[in-house]
Design a protein around this motif. Structure first.
Motif, short mmCIF file in Angstrom:
data_model
loop_
_atom_site.label_atom_id
_atom_site.label_comp_id
_atom_site.label_asym_id
_atom_site.label_seq_id
_atom_site.Cartn_x
_atom_site.Cartn_y
_atom_site.Cartn_z
N GLY A 8 0.81 -1.22 0.00
CA GLY A 8 0.00 0.00 0.00
C GLY A 8 0.83 1.26 0.00
N THR A 11 1.53 2.57 -3.42
CA THR A 11 0.40 3.13 -4.19
C THR A 11 0.31 4.63 -4.03
OG1 THR A 11 -1.21 2.90 -2.38
CG2 THR A 11 -0.87 0.99 -3.82
N GLY A 12 1.01 5.18 -3.03
CA GLY A 12 0.93 6.61 -2.79
C GLY A 12 -0.26 7.02 -1.94
N TYR A 13 -1.03 6.04 -1.45
CA TYR A 13 -2.18 6.36 -0.61
C TYR A 13 -1.70 6.90 0.73
CZ TYR A 13 -7.01 5.87 0.98
OH TYR A 13 -8.28 6.13 1.42
N PRO A 14 -2.38 7.91 1.31
CA PRO A 14 -1.92 8.48 2.59
C PRO A 14 -1.71 7.41 3.66
CG PRO A 14 -3.67 9.83 1.67
CD PRO A 14 -3.55 8.62 0.77
N PHE A 17 -4.25 6.89 6.70
CA PHE A 17 -5.50 6.18 6.39
C PHE A 17 -5.23 4.73 6.01
CE2 PHE A 17 -6.42 10.68 5.10
CZ PHE A 17 -7.15 10.98 6.24
N LEU A 18 -4.07 4.49 5.42
CA LEU A 18 -3.69 3.11 5.07
C LEU A 18 -3.54 2.27 6.33
CD1 LEU A 18 -2.85 1.29 2.65
CD2 LEU A 18 -0.49 1.98 3.12
#
Length: 438
Positions: A8, A11-14, A17-18
């Motif tokens: 994750g 993916t660059g997702y914050p 929140f990950l």
């Protein structure tokens, strides 16, 4: 959970929140009873939001931002340049010394690297310094703020490991100065062996200052030293807690900016805005990491990690090297905040159970271990592909220096940091002497 977290990240997702989302998702996958999630909320509010130590974070961030904007760093660099102007590599040594002073005053990596880069990089390149030396010393000196107290990292580590933040501040002082000394020694030796990399500074190019050098040093060092003494001195003398000392530092930085005539509404508004952004980012990562770690332990992850580490058959130092190697590799891909909150709670019980032969108590072992981790995590700001100090530096070069040159510039400084880590591991007194003395 670990594999999904690492995937994750890319993916660059914050990350905040990950971490929180994976904790909730795997609580259902692992069949964790729904009422157990209520304990996660209790941990977040009772262990994070109401944690008195956390107040020190925005206060230290605000102190660093105000000091960065006060103009004291620019004046100090010019004075140090006069002091070392007759020595090959003198300007680079001035940058390293300024990095040490500002590290003990700000503790914010982004602010320190950008400030040093904007102040020193154009001057060094103009004076004929090799780009590799100029970029390396700026990036490495800017990262000292994560180790030399007052450090936000040490505040969070104290909360995670349940050890005294004051003890961590005392323990980190000598290792931080040791790293700064290694940088300076390397710069002087390199300048001696390769004079064309670090030519003598043209004194006429520096801004004219007719003040006698001793008086100029006293004038430009007085403000930062007074702030350092007020913050660290009050902690080490037992007068103030780290949170109270952070408030002293925030007030002192405001006063210093006022004295330097650099305090106005625009500066204050920007400092408060950046303080809010940084504090919110850290707080959300802490909340997400709390959710992740609670569910991870509930599913037996802590026992899995402990069995993996202790099942290697290595002795105490072998296990310590294994853990340090793991953290060093993770530093290539993760930020220090995620590593601290995900890894430290899992490996701390293993470290407490080891006997290194020094007669250390559980708390003493954790203080030593925390400083070793802090030195190790300092390299995460310099190691590609996600070394944030490298991106800060690349951003202010405006395309004049390629990222390959910046990557090459940090290699000797990463090796120096690893040498400092090994010294502190082999000689625990470097870490524990000052806390024991005070």
């Amino acid at each position: 959970m670990i594999v999904t977290l690492l995937a994750g990240i890319f993916t660059g997702y914050p990350v905040a929140f990950l971490l929180g989302g994976l904790g909730i998702v795997f609580s259902f996958i692992g069949g964790v009873p729904l009422p157990f999630l209520g304990t996660v909320s209790s941990r977040i509010f009772g262990g994070v939001v109401e944690n008195w130590l956390m107040i020190a974070i925005p206060l230290f961030v605000f102190m660093g931002l105000m000091l960065e904007r006060s103009g004291v760093a620019r004046r100090l660099l010019l004075t140090l340049q006069r002091l070392f102007g007759r020595t090959h590599g003198g300007l680079a040594v001035s940058v390293a010394m300024l990095g040490i002073v500002m590290a003990a005053s700000t503790g914010i990596i982004g602010a320190s690297v950008v400030m040093l880069g904007l102040l020193a990089l154009p001057v060094m390149l103009k004076q004929g310094y090799r780009a590799e030396m100029a970029c390396g010393v700026i990036a490495a000196s800017g990262t000292l703020g994560i180790l030399i107290p007052p450090s936000i990292m040490l505040v969070l580590m104290g909360s995670i490991l349940q050890v005294s933040v004051g003890a961590l501040f005392k323990a980190a002082l000598l290792p931080g100065l040791l790293l700064g000394g290694l940088y300076i020694a390397y710069l002087l030796i390199t300048a001696r062996l390769k004079p064309d990399w670090a030519p003598l500074v043209d004194q006429n190019s520096a801004e004219a200052d007719t003040t006698p050098l001793p008086l100029a040093l006293l004038r430009d060092l007085l403000g930062p030293v007074a702030l350092i003494v007020a913050v660290l001195g009050s902690i080490m003398a037992g007068i103030a807690t780290p949170t109270e000392a952070a408030a002293i530092g925030a007030g002192g930085s405001l006063l210093l900016a006022l004295v330097m005539r650099s305090l106005d509404w625009a500066t204050l508004r920007e400092a408060v805005r950046e303080t809010s952004r940084t504090s919110a980012m850290i707080l959300f990562v802490v909340i997400g990491a709390t959710c992740f770690s609670v569910i991870f332990k509930r599913l037996g992850g802590a026992y899995m990690i402990e069995d993996l580490i202790t099942g290697t058959g290595l002795g105490p130092y072998g296990l310590m090297l294994l853990i340090m190697g793991l953290i060093f590799v993770l530093g290539f891909f993760l930020e220090w905040i995620e590593i601290s909150f995900v890894v430290l709670p899992l490996v701390a019980p293993v470290i407490e159970s080891l006997d290194f032969g020094y007669g250390l108590s559980g708390q003493g072992l954790l203080v030593w271990f925390a400083i070793l981790v802090a030195i190790n995590l300092q390299t995460s700001f310099l190691t590609p592909p996600f070394g944030y100090a490298l991106f800060y530096l690349k951003g202010i070069t405006e395309g004049q220096i390629g990222i390959g040159t910046i990557y090459r510039s940090i290699i000797p400084f990463v090796l120096l940091q690893l040498a400092g880590l090994i010294l502190c591991m082999v000689f625990p007194a470097l870490v524990l002497w000052l806390p024991g003395l005070l």
